[in-house]
Scaffold this active site. Sequence first.
Site, PDB file in Angstrom:
ATOM      1  N   LYS A  47      75.117  25.071 -48.753  1.00 19.59           N
ATOM      2  CA  LYS A  47      76.072  24.111 -48.396  1.00 19.59           C
ATOM      3  C   LYS A  47      77.208  24.366 -47.576  1.00 19.59           C
ATOM      4  CE  LYS A  47      74.103  20.296 -51.363  1.00 19.59           C
ATOM      5  NZ  LYS A  47      73.115  21.011 -52.095  1.00 19.59           N
TER       6      LYS A  47
HETATM    7  C1  LIG Z   1      71.860  20.841 -52.116  1.00 19.14           C
HETATM    8  C2  LIG Z   1      70.653  21.877 -52.523  1.00 19.14           C
HETATM    9  C3  LIG Z   1      69.453  21.663 -52.215  1.00 19.14           C
HETATM   10  C4  LIG Z   1      69.033  20.457 -51.677  1.00 19.14           C
HETATM   11  O1  LIG Z   1      69.184  20.456 -50.290  1.00 19.14           O
HETATM   12  P1  LIG Z   1      69.072  19.003 -49.478  1.00 19.14           P
HETATM   13  O2  LIG Z   1      69.649  19.291 -48.167  1.00 19.14           O
HETATM   14  O3  LIG Z   1      69.719  17.897 -50.251  1.00 19.14           O
HETATM   15  O4  LIG Z   1      67.477  18.762 -49.518  1.00 19.14           O
HETATM   16  C5  LIG Z   1      68.839  22.829 -52.918  1.00 19.14           C
HETATM   17  N1  LIG Z   1      69.216  23.955 -53.579  1.00 19.14           N
HETATM   18  C6  LIG Z   1      70.469  24.051 -53.495  1.00 19.14           C
HETATM   19  C7  LIG Z   1      70.905  25.368 -54.431  1.00 19.14           C
HETATM   20  C8  LIG Z   1      71.366  22.930 -53.445  1.00 19.14           C
HETATM   21  O5  LIG Z   1      72.659  23.077 -53.393  1.00 19.14           O
END
Ligand SMILES: *Cc1c(COP(=O)(O)O)cnc(C)c1O
Length: 479
Positions: free
Chosen positions: A122
């Site tokens: 993210k």
């Molecule tokens: C947010 C997150 C996801 C999921 O990603 P999306 O974009 O919501 O599908 C998967 N793994 C981790 C470690 C995350 O922080």
Amino acid sequence: MKYISTRGQAPKINFSDTLITGLASDGGLYLPENYPQLSTESLEKLRDLSYPDLAFAIMKLFIDENDIPHNDLKVIINKTYTKEKFSYTRECQDSKDITPLTKVDNHLYLLSLSNGPTLAFKDIAMQFLGNIFEYLLHKKNKALNILGATSGDTGSAAEYAMIGKKGVNVFMLSPRGKMSPFQTAQMYSLHDNNIFNISIDGFFDDCQDIVKGVSNDLEFKDKNQIGAVNSINWGRIIAQVVYYFKGYFSSTRSSDELIDVTVPSGNFGNICAGHISRMMGLPIRKLIVATNENDVLDEFFKTGAYKPRASDDTYHTSSPSMDISKASNFERFVFDLIDRDPEKLRSLWKKIDQGESFDLSNTGYFGKVSNYGFTSSSSSHQNRLHFIKLLHEKYNLIIDTHTADGFKAAFDHFDQSEEIPMVVLETALPTKFEETVMEAIKLKPPRPDGLSNIEQLPQRSFEIENDINQVKQFIESHS
Ligand SMILES: *Cc1c(COP(=O)(O)O)cnc(C)c1O
């Protein structure tokens, strides 16, 4: 380039307004009017670019010069994607790649996306959003109070992106005592003046309900300049498109080769960026959606029925960032799948918004899902343990629980003899989910320098009851 709402009843807006607005006024999500197309020749020209140059080449296709002058965009991108910010890679301490690719086995690769400050993918989008928000607010002479709810990763990524940004405050609601000690420490050890961690006496869903409640109070929202950085923000999706290109170029030698990509998925934000890359002409054959026990997306791609579950029916798993039973960004893909018919989309999401489901299996649309490359798999706690162990024993790699869900799905669909690269996206570093990793391999995963004692740092949070009015009062008196 203008942006339209999936529900077709909001005005068209430009890129910078999608960032500030988030959700469209008709409840839909913004998408570009059309996807820029890249030929094999134009792809080939991008192949050897550095990460920031690649990011600029791609993002400028989605942003009008008279909205954000491209020279300014370039400055923002160069400031975001630096070796210093994305330096935590285990193998590539000196990598300038931002998202380095590791060969796991013949035709099998891991694309590292977790080298930013909070050790999860993210950061890649959120760091960009932090810098571009600061730029836009300064230009418009505005301030913004970002309100969000987190079960762990989103909150820390948002806070680390907004530290010290002028004109921005962050009010982040988290469920008291429900996050991992590392995640809690990451957020609560921040003492910056513009960061407010609000610890709610309740669960994640309670936090999310408060955020929704505040956002639906349009008068309060307007008066207090409330904004959001949640995963439906178009700025996050576009920043994520870049690493699909980077992963493609790193795993192929020429731009007529195909690859498969596997994506650990929750809210469908990450893989939605993969879908958009593919629509732009990036030669992706399969886009594999990996879910955990919360498998509503897997169910859709297998049967055509999309049946979101209530939060009471959502499992708490050892890949908690994927514990989502209603995938917000899925609406963007379905909009393309149903030939961008906003009326049809409204009728489908009317059901979803009423807590019901829809089923496309008896329509022509479901047959077209494979034209978009999508396929899926789900995984269990036992699968996670197995793949963490396998990757460690056979390939000497320690992966986190979400990436383990990814490898489970990748191996379900991987055929080495086809000689098509399978790229698995890494979504977090294993130290964030230490407990389960230790259960699998009896080893403590390594931690980047500087974070070894994070749990011992002094913490600050504001404890508030599960009550929307108290949260509103807090925002008013601290912004
Ligand atoms: C947010 C997150 C996801 C999921 O990603 P999306 O974009 O919501 O599908 C998967 N793994 C981790 C470690 C995350 O922080």
